[in-house]
Write an enzyme that holds these catalytic residues in place. Structure first.
Site, PDB file in Angstrom:
ATOM      1  N   GLU A   3      -5.645  12.783  -7.662  1.00  0.00           N
ATOM      2  CA  GLU A   3      -4.359  12.092  -7.831  1.00  0.00           C
ATOM      3  C   GLU A   3      -4.001  11.347  -6.553  1.00  0.00           C
ATOM      4  O   GLU A   3      -4.188  11.880  -5.441  1.00  0.00           O
ATOM      5  CB  GLU A   3      -3.298  13.143  -8.159  1.00  0.00           C
ATOM      6  CG  GLU A   3      -2.268  12.705  -9.153  1.00  0.00           C
ATOM      7  CD  GLU A   3      -2.843  12.373 -10.532  1.00  0.00           C
ATOM      8  OE1 GLU A   3      -3.126  11.183 -10.783  1.00  0.00           O
ATOM      9  OE2 GLU A   3      -3.008  13.293 -11.337  1.00  0.00           O
ATOM     10  N   THR A  40      -5.501   9.029  -5.318  1.00  0.00           N
ATOM     11  CA  THR A  40      -6.742   8.684  -4.609  1.00  0.00           C
ATOM     12  C   THR A  40      -7.211   7.279  -4.973  1.00  0.00           C
ATOM     13  O   THR A  40      -7.977   6.676  -4.228  1.00  0.00           O
ATOM     14  CB  THR A  40      -7.857   9.689  -4.982  1.00  0.00           C
ATOM     15  OG1 THR A  40      -7.806   9.901  -6.396  1.00  0.00           O
ATOM     16  CG2 THR A  40      -7.680  11.003  -4.283  1.00  0.00           C
ATOM     17  N   ASP A  41      -6.744   6.740  -6.121  1.00  0.00           N
ATOM     18  CA  ASP A  41      -7.318   5.453  -6.578  1.00  0.00           C
ATOM     19  C   ASP A  41      -7.038   4.321  -5.599  1.00  0.00           C
ATOM     20  O   ASP A  41      -7.929   3.537  -5.261  1.00  0.00           O
ATOM     21  CB  ASP A  41      -6.908   5.101  -8.021  1.00  0.00           C
ATOM     22  CG  ASP A  41      -5.421   4.971  -8.278  1.00  0.00           C
ATOM     23  OD1 ASP A  41      -4.622   5.303  -7.380  1.00  0.00           O
ATOM     24  OD2 ASP A  41      -5.058   4.523  -9.395  1.00  0.00           O
ATOM     25  N   ALA A  84       6.654   9.777 -19.269  1.00  0.00           N
ATOM     26  CA  ALA A  84       6.031  11.104 -19.179  1.00  0.00           C
ATOM     27  C   ALA A  84       4.792  11.080 -18.293  1.00  0.00           C
ATOM     28  O   ALA A  84       4.091  12.076 -18.158  1.00  0.00           O
ATOM     29  CB  ALA A  84       5.667  11.605 -20.573  1.00  0.00           C
ATOM     30  N   SER A  96       0.961   6.852 -18.863  1.00  0.00           N
ATOM     31  CA  SER A  96       0.504   5.460 -18.738  1.00  0.00           C
ATOM     32  C   SER A  96       0.757   4.596 -19.958  1.00  0.00           C
ATOM     33  O   SER A  96      -0.112   3.851 -20.405  1.00  0.00           O
ATOM     34  CB  SER A  96      -0.989   5.404 -18.381  1.00  0.00           C
ATOM     35  OG  SER A  96      -1.193   6.079 -17.201  1.00  0.00           O
ATOM     36  N   SER A  97       1.974   4.685 -20.473  1.00  0.00           N
ATOM     37  CA  SER A  97       2.319   3.801 -21.588  1.00  0.00           C
ATOM     38  C   SER A  97       2.274   2.343 -21.140  1.00  0.00           C
ATOM     39  O   SER A  97       1.906   1.456 -21.923  1.00  0.00           O
ATOM     40  CB  SER A  97       3.696   4.149 -22.155  1.00  0.00           C
ATOM     41  OG  SER A  97       4.647   4.169 -21.127  1.00  0.00           O
ATOM     42  N   GLU A 111       0.658  -5.767 -13.565  1.00  0.00           N
ATOM     43  CA  GLU A 111       1.608  -4.736 -13.136  1.00  0.00           C
ATOM     44  C   GLU A 111       1.946  -4.891 -11.641  1.00  0.00           C
ATOM     45  O   GLU A 111       3.089  -4.727 -11.234  1.00  0.00           O
ATOM     46  CB  GLU A 111       1.037  -3.338 -13.423  1.00  0.00           C
ATOM     47  CG  GLU A 111       2.001  -2.247 -13.066  1.00  0.00           C
ATOM     48  CD  GLU A 111       2.189  -1.196 -14.134  1.00  0.00           C
ATOM     49  OE1 GLU A 111       1.571  -1.284 -15.205  1.00  0.00           O
ATOM     50  OE2 GLU A 111       2.976  -0.270 -13.868  1.00  0.00           O
ATOM     51  N   ASP A 147      -5.171   3.982 -14.258  1.00  0.00           N
ATOM     52  CA  ASP A 147      -4.565   4.070 -15.590  1.00  0.00           C
ATOM     53  C   ASP A 147      -5.161   3.040 -16.540  1.00  0.00           C
ATOM     54  O   ASP A 147      -5.481   3.334 -17.694  1.00  0.00           O
ATOM     55  CB  ASP A 147      -3.047   3.886 -15.495  1.00  0.00           C
ATOM     56  CG  ASP A 147      -2.399   4.963 -14.641  1.00  0.00           C
ATOM     57  OD1 ASP A 147      -3.098   5.914 -14.250  1.00  0.00           O
ATOM     58  OD2 ASP A 147      -1.201   4.851 -14.362  1.00  0.00           O
TER      59      ASP A 147
HETATM   60  C1  GAF Z   1       0.175   6.252 -11.229  1.00  0.00           C
HETATM   61  C2  GAF Z   1      -0.584   4.985 -10.868  1.00  0.00           C
HETATM   62  F1  GAF Z   1      -0.386   4.024 -11.821  1.00  0.00           F
HETATM   63  C3  GAF Z   1      -2.075   5.235 -10.704  1.00  0.00           C
HETATM   64  O1  GAF Z   1      -2.698   4.066 -10.223  1.00  0.00           O
HETATM   65  C4  GAF Z   1      -2.339   6.412  -9.749  1.00  0.00           C
HETATM   66  O2  GAF Z   1      -2.164   6.027  -8.407  1.00  0.00           O
HETATM   67  C5  GAF Z   1      -1.470   7.605 -10.107  1.00  0.00           C
HETATM   68  O3  GAF Z   1      -0.098   7.255 -10.239  1.00  0.00           O
HETATM   69  C6  GAF Z   1      -1.577   8.700  -9.096  1.00  0.00           C
HETATM   70  O4  GAF Z   1      -2.873   9.207  -9.079  1.00  0.00           O
HETATM   71  O5  GAF Z   1      -0.213   6.711 -12.489  1.00  0.00           O
END
Ligand code: GAF
Length: 387
Positions: A33, A35-36, A120, A123-124, A157, A169
């Protein structure tokens, strides 16, 4: 009437033609989490909660949108793509990105609705953006591959909606494969599918029903804190480009005593990347007990070092941790509310759901909404024959 039938009826009623139907799913992330955007690894999957879109071309350049669940409409045109600060931006932003990339589009109609609970952390917004990009690609035969489409979603986004999110996401929603998690390297975008069909284990989401307004501002702050750590370390290690290249030894030597807050943020990310790699190895060895412990470690890091949890999420994880048959639990996504993800043995599922519902209410005064997930395919066409 099920949702697809309702969307189709609403489309036919409004536009008198038969629409193309698209399914674009939400996502879970098992571990990895925040980390992206640090060029690290993530382990997401698309799920059986989705945004559904009914779409069709127009002969003019107008854009007619109907948000079925909200009972709201929005009308715009290709020549008037400016942010509205409403749900329409997730659609108009994608159209704007197609145009900026030089693709020829005409107008279109879209009725959409979904089963992903809003806010929630499932990722809607990425699902909607991907669905729109997928639709435009079909309607106007722009010939884009999935990777290009999901990158356009991220740009929409980042640049139109104004949320500086990473790639996870959109990637999970677009590239998901039923029964598999995706091990994604967010630097190279190399990815592998790993089967996740553990007999007797269920992925259970517990929705805290909390959505803090902090989420966007604090998300952007965390990004900035990570970047600031990298900039500072670059003085000593010019070869590093992101926290992906950083070790705990570097952090201990240069940041721990001088910049404790930046140290905690960066240390969380460095350790979370390692947890993901260890987690993948544990999954390969069918060692779910180890994987579960790594999930708890992830939650602790997110809560105490990265500080993106909240009392409600901590409560949900605390209750889960005390239940028999729960292998691991942690908050999921950006944080400050949304869902926890739990790995629960099937024979313990009913007791888990009963206890967590009761104890969460007793501790926080709030209801939790529980969803037992299935891992499904990414964004796809439902009725290709209409084409
Ligand atoms: C949100 C972001 F949209 C993702 O890119 C990611 O950084 C996440 O938070 C945390 O891991 O969903």
């Amino acid at each position: 009437m099920d949702l697809l039938t309702q969307l189709t009826a609403s489309y036919e009623d409004a536009f008198q033609t038969t629409p193309l139907l698209i399914c674009s799913p939400g996502r879970v992330n098992l571990i990895g989490e925040h980390t992206d955007y640090n060029e690290g690894f993530v382990l997401p999957a698309a799920i059986d909660k989705a945004i559904y879109l009914a779409v069709g071309v127009r002969t003019d350049d107008a854009i007619h949108l109907i948000a079925h669940d909200l009972n709201e409409t929005h009308t715009s045109s290709l020549g008037n793509l400016v942010p509205t600060h409403t749900w329409a931006d997730y659609i108009l932003g994608v159209v704007a990105q197609f145009r900026l990339a030089g693709h020829q589009l005409g107008g279109f109609n879209c009725v959409f609705g979904g089963t992903i609970p809003i806010g929630a952390g499932l990722s809607s917004s990425a699902a909607l953006e991907n669905g729109v990009g997928f639709a435009l690609n079909e309607l106007y035969q722009t010939g884009l591959d999935r990777l290009t489409l999901l990158k356009l979603s991220q740009k929409a986004e980042n640049d139109f909606v104004g949320a500086k999110v990473g790639i996870m996401d959109m990637f999970a929603s677009m590239m998901g494969r039923a029964g598999h998690v995706i091990k994604l390297d967010c630097r190279s975008l190399d990815y592998e599918y790993a089967p996740f069909s553990m007999d007797n284990i269920r992925i259970v989401l517990c929705d805290s029903q909390v959505k803090h307004s902090l989420v966007t501002s604090e998300y952007n702050t965390r990004r900035a804190e990570c970047e600031s750590g990298v900039r500072f370390l670059k003085i000593f290690y010019p070869e590093i480009n992101s926290l992906r290249d950083v070790t705990m030894a570097m952090l201990d030597l240069h940041l721990r005593d001088t910049q404790p807050l930046i140290y905690r943020r960066c240390a969380y990310v460095v350790q979370e990347n390692q947890r993901l790699l260890d987690g993948v190895a544990a999954l390969e060895a069918d060692d779910l007990a180890t994987f579960g412990q790594l999930m708890y470690g992830s939650h602790e890091g997110l809560s105490q070092w990265y500080e993106v949890s909240c009392p409600e999420l901590d409560t949900l994880v605390g209750i889960a941790r005390r239940q028999p048959g729960v292998l691991g639990a942690r908050m999921m996504g950006g944080g400050f509310g949304g869902c926890t993800i739990n790995l629960v043995r099937e024979d313990a599922l009913d007791a888990f759901m009963a206890v967590i519902t009761k104890q969460y209410k007793a501790t926080t005064g709030k209801d939790t909404y529980i969803h037992v997930c299935k891992i499904e395919d990414g964004t796809h066409l439902i009725n290709p024959t209409v084409h």
